[in-house]
Design a protein around this motif. Structure first.
Motif, PDB file in Angstrom:
ATOM      1  N   SER A  41       2.762  95.973  29.989  1.00  0.00           N
ATOM      2  CA  SER A  41       0.969  95.527  29.994  1.00  0.00           C
ATOM      3  C   SER A  41       0.344  94.838  28.670  1.00  0.00           C
ATOM      4  N   PHE A  42       1.641  94.908  27.599  1.00  0.00           N
ATOM      5  CA  PHE A  42       1.079  94.312  26.208  1.00  0.00           C
ATOM      6  C   PHE A  42       0.737  92.712  26.435  1.00  0.00           C
ATOM      7  N   GLU A  43      -0.330  92.336  25.788  1.00  0.00           N
ATOM      8  CA  GLU A  43      -0.558  90.950  25.612  1.00  0.00           C
ATOM      9  C   GLU A  43      -0.439  90.435  24.197  1.00  0.00           C
ATOM     10  N   GLY A  44       0.204  89.276  23.647  1.00  0.00           N
ATOM     11  CA  GLY A  44       0.354  88.641  22.589  1.00  0.00           C
ATOM     12  C   GLY A  44      -0.827  87.852  22.082  1.00  0.00           C
ATOM     13  N   ASP A  45      -0.533  86.957  21.270  1.00  0.00           N
ATOM     14  CA  ASP A  45      -1.604  85.912  20.698  1.00  0.00           C
ATOM     15  C   ASP A  45      -0.687  84.829  19.992  1.00  0.00           C
ATOM     16  N   ASP A  46      -1.395  83.879  19.421  1.00  0.00           N
ATOM     17  CA  ASP A  46      -0.605  82.702  18.912  1.00  0.00           C
ATOM     18  C   ASP A  46       0.048  83.097  17.548  1.00  0.00           C
ATOM     19  N   THR A  47      -0.062  84.200  16.899  1.00  0.00           N
ATOM     20  CA  THR A  47       0.341  84.672  15.672  1.00  0.00           C
ATOM     21  C   THR A  47       1.829  85.164  15.737  1.00  0.00           C
ATOM     22  N   PRO A  48       2.499  84.998  14.659  1.00  0.00           N
ATOM     23  CA  PRO A  48       4.086  85.375  14.947  1.00  0.00           C
ATOM     24  C   PRO A  48       4.149  86.790  15.206  1.00  0.00           C
ATOM     25  N   LEU A  49       3.334  87.596  14.964  1.00  0.00           N
ATOM     26  CA  LEU A  49       3.512  89.103  15.472  1.00  0.00           C
ATOM     27  C   LEU A  49       2.853  89.350  17.114  1.00  0.00           C
ATOM     28  N   GLY A  50       2.108  88.364  17.226  1.00  0.00           N
ATOM     29  CA  GLY A  50       1.466  88.350  18.526  1.00  0.00           C
ATOM     30  C   GLY A  50       2.569  87.861  19.566  1.00  0.00           C
ATOM     31  N   ALA A 159      10.514 100.763   2.556  1.00  0.00           N
ATOM     32  CA  ALA A 159      10.391  99.501   2.310  1.00  0.00           C
ATOM     33  C   ALA A 159      11.817  98.808   1.931  1.00  0.00           C
ATOM     34  N   PRO A 160      12.720  99.980   1.200  1.00  0.00           N
ATOM     35  CA  PRO A 160      13.909  99.563   0.572  1.00  0.00           C
ATOM     36  C   PRO A 160      15.083  99.054   1.756  1.00  0.00           C
ATOM     37  N   TRP A 161      14.842  99.414   3.048  1.00  0.00           N
ATOM     38  CA  TRP A 161      15.846  99.029   3.901  1.00  0.00           C
ATOM     39  C   TRP A 161      15.357  98.898   5.587  1.00  0.00           C
ATOM     40  N   ALA A 162      14.151  99.160   5.644  1.00  0.00           N
ATOM     41  CA  ALA A 162      13.482  98.957   7.067  1.00  0.00           C
ATOM     42  C   ALA A 162      13.566  97.408   7.578  1.00  0.00           C
ATOM     43  N   VAL A 163      13.250  96.676   6.777  1.00  0.00           N
ATOM     44  CA  VAL A 163      13.217  95.216   7.122  1.00  0.00           C
ATOM     45  C   VAL A 163      14.623  94.673   7.460  1.00  0.00           C
ATOM     46  N   LYS A 164      15.534  95.221   6.776  1.00  0.00           N
ATOM     47  CA  LYS A 164      17.032  94.915   7.059  1.00  0.00           C
ATOM     48  C   LYS A 164      17.448  95.643   8.422  1.00  0.00           C
ATOM     49  N   PHE A 165      16.982  96.592   8.408  1.00  0.00           N
ATOM     50  CA  PHE A 165      17.294  97.483   9.826  1.00  0.00           C
ATOM     51  C   PHE A 165      16.640  96.632  11.145  1.00  0.00           C
ATOM     52  N   ARG A 186      10.365  93.950  12.115  1.00  0.00           N
ATOM     53  CA  ARG A 186      10.480  93.207  10.925  1.00  0.00           C
ATOM     54  C   ARG A 186       9.053  92.409  10.475  1.00  0.00           C
ATOM     55  N   GLN A 187       8.431  91.952  11.276  1.00  0.00           N
ATOM     56  CA  GLN A 187       7.057  91.281  10.880  1.00  0.00           C
ATOM     57  C   GLN A 187       6.160  92.210  10.290  1.00  0.00           C
ATOM     58  N   PHE A 188       5.985  93.375  11.045  1.00  0.00           N
ATOM     59  CA  PHE A 188       5.097  94.413  10.557  1.00  0.00           C
ATOM     60  C   PHE A 188       5.186  95.217   9.433  1.00  0.00           C
TER      61      PHE A 188
END
Length: 200
Positions: A41-50, A159-165, A186-188
């Protein structure tokens, strides 16, 4: 969370808590039918996260409970070990149950947070950390934590590892449903890192 605590959380922080809660929900356990229905049911938008949200919704519509369960286990359990190990100690040291976990447990104790008896995973699982961040924002462990306290916990344990994960989750061979969830994570996390940096 009490109604009083909820009323003290800003709309922006409630959205942040929602993102952390979403990541925790899908990373803690294999998705059941109700979880897939919500994701569809999720709806996105034109942002990278969306756009990543829209891709996650599309992947959920293409998935079944059976395929989601199989993917989850290939990613995180597998035969002996899954494709990914979603624990901070492993990402930071190459081993489980190392010093970063001990340091995390000290900080969790200060927050009054302890692992539930029925939870087998160490506390540095990415889902648990997302749950803690959501709880700090919402005030699940007492008064909602101010941004500086959130930033301190985040910078030490997330922060030290979450983006890499999350990058690894995006690129994992077994990822289909979880590929766009990796992009969302990653984006969040990148947004959170930049936002907390502005407090310095």
């Amino acid at each position: 969370m009490t109604e009083t605590a909820r009323s003290l959380v800003s709309e922006e922080d409630a959205v942040r808590a929602h993102w952390y809660g979403l990541l925790a929900h899908f990373l803690a356990r294999q998705p059941h039918q109700d979880s897939l229905d919500i994701a569809r049911s999720f709806e996105g938008d034109d942002t990278p996260l969306g756009k990543s949200v829209a891709a996650f919704a599309a992947a959920a519509r293409a998935a079944t409970v059976e395929t989601a369960d199989e993917e989850f286990h290939k990613l995180f359990y597998g035969v002996g070990r899954g494709e990914l190990v979603p624990h901070g100690s492993f990402y930071l040291t190459g081993f489980l149950n190392e010093k970063p976990l001990a340091e995390l447990r000290d900080d969790l104790a200060q927050l009054g947070v302890s692992r539930a008896d029925d939870v087998k995973e160490p506390e540095d699982h990415i889902a648990a950390l997302c749950d803690v961040m959501a709880g700090m924002i919402r005030g699940d462990f007492g008064p909602a934590c101010h941004l500086e306290r959130q930033a301190e916990f985040f910078s030490r344990h997330v922060a030290p590892w979450a983006v890499k994960f999350f990058e690894d989750l995006e690129g994992a061979k077994a990822s289909s449903l979880y590929m766009p969830l990796g992009a969302i994570g990653r984006q969040f996390m990148e947004i959170e890192i930049e936002s907390f940096r502005m407090l310095e």
